[in-house]
Scaffold this motif. Structure first.
Motif, mmCIF file in Angstrom:
data_model
loop_
_atom_site.group_PDB
_atom_site.id
_atom_site.type_symbol
_atom_site.label_atom_id
_atom_site.label_comp_id
_atom_site.label_asym_id
_atom_site.label_seq_id
_atom_site.Cartn_x
_atom_site.Cartn_y
_atom_site.Cartn_z
ATOM 1 N N GLY A 32 17.041 -100.158 -83.285
ATOM 2 C CA GLY A 32 17.031 -101.300 -82.481
ATOM 3 C C GLY A 32 17.115 -102.331 -83.226
ATOM 4 O O GLY A 32 16.673 -102.034 -84.605
ATOM 5 N N THR A 33 17.198 -103.442 -82.882
ATOM 6 C CA THR A 33 17.027 -104.772 -83.010
ATOM 7 C C THR A 33 16.297 -105.675 -82.275
ATOM 8 O O THR A 33 16.195 -105.242 -81.639
ATOM 9 N N LEU A 34 15.406 -106.326 -83.142
ATOM 10 C CA LEU A 34 14.362 -106.840 -82.860
ATOM 11 C C LEU A 34 15.108 -108.756 -81.846
ATOM 12 O O LEU A 34 15.209 -109.292 -83.310
ATOM 13 N N GLU A 35 15.359 -108.825 -81.378
ATOM 14 C CA GLU A 35 15.673 -110.050 -80.805
ATOM 15 C C GLU A 35 14.723 -111.098 -79.399
ATOM 16 O O GLU A 35 13.889 -110.258 -79.296
ATOM 17 N N SER A 40 18.751 -114.412 -79.544
ATOM 18 C CA SER A 40 18.965 -114.453 -81.160
ATOM 19 C C SER A 40 18.030 -113.381 -81.848
ATOM 20 O O SER A 40 17.373 -113.332 -81.709
ATOM 21 N N PRO A 41 18.004 -113.008 -83.380
ATOM 22 C CA PRO A 41 17.055 -112.298 -84.276
ATOM 23 C C PRO A 41 15.690 -112.692 -84.578
ATOM 24 O O PRO A 41 15.961 -114.716 -84.921
ATOM 25 N N TYR A 42 14.516 -111.651 -84.546
ATOM 26 C CA TYR A 42 13.010 -112.604 -84.865
ATOM 27 C C TYR A 42 13.949 -112.893 -86.670
ATOM 28 O O TYR A 42 14.330 -112.115 -87.581
ATOM 29 N N ASN A 76 17.476 -106.460 -89.703
ATOM 30 C CA ASN A 76 17.237 -106.755 -88.839
ATOM 31 C C ASN A 76 17.463 -105.321 -87.680
ATOM 32 O O ASN A 76 17.073 -105.668 -86.497
ATOM 33 N N LYS A 77 17.304 -104.534 -88.520
ATOM 34 C CA LYS A 77 17.627 -103.069 -87.872
ATOM 35 C C LYS A 77 16.218 -101.631 -88.178
ATOM 36 O O LYS A 77 15.642 -102.338 -89.105
ATOM 37 N N LYS A 78 15.095 -101.589 -87.520
ATOM 38 C CA LYS A 78 14.280 -100.484 -87.873
ATOM 39 C C LYS A 78 14.178 -99.445 -86.547
ATOM 40 O O LYS A 78 14.544 -99.045 -85.883
ATOM 41 N N ASP A 79 13.647 -98.356 -87.945
ATOM 42 C CA ASP A 79 14.104 -96.867 -87.448
ATOM 43 C C ASP A 79 11.919 -96.235 -86.868
ATOM 44 O O ASP A 79 11.355 -96.941 -87.517
#
Length: 84
Positions: A32-35, A40-42, A76-79
């Motif tokens: 997912g993304t960290l928001e 708004s993205p980190y 801004n994506k991470k597994d």
């Protein structure tokens, strides 16, 4: 006719018994993304992310908890594999 009824009963019991043998997964994959709360993205950087499984929606009783340190890239994506 009795054979058909018996076959249907055996099939039904077999289908109901399948979930009894299922196992809980050892790893839970999260992608997912960290928001922020405003969506708004980190910015890029290294963050500690805490995962919890709770008994209620306010998380007053935590059944499981795990923290992962992750580096967020420009995309801004991470597994993350939980349970490791």
């Amino acid at each position: 006719m009795k054979f058909l009824k018996l076959s249907a009963i055996i099939l039904l019991v077999s289908l109901l018994a399948v979930p009894c043998f299922a196992e809980v997964p050892k790893l839970i994959e999260y992608i997912g993304t960290l928001e922020k709360a405003n969506e708004s993205p980190y910015p890029q950087g290294i963050y500690d992310i805490n995962f919890q499984i709770c008994t209620d929606d306010t998380c007053t009783n935590t059944l499981w908890s795990e923290t992962h340190t992750v580096e967020i890239s420009a995309k801004n994506k991470k597994d993350i594999d939980g349970g490791t």
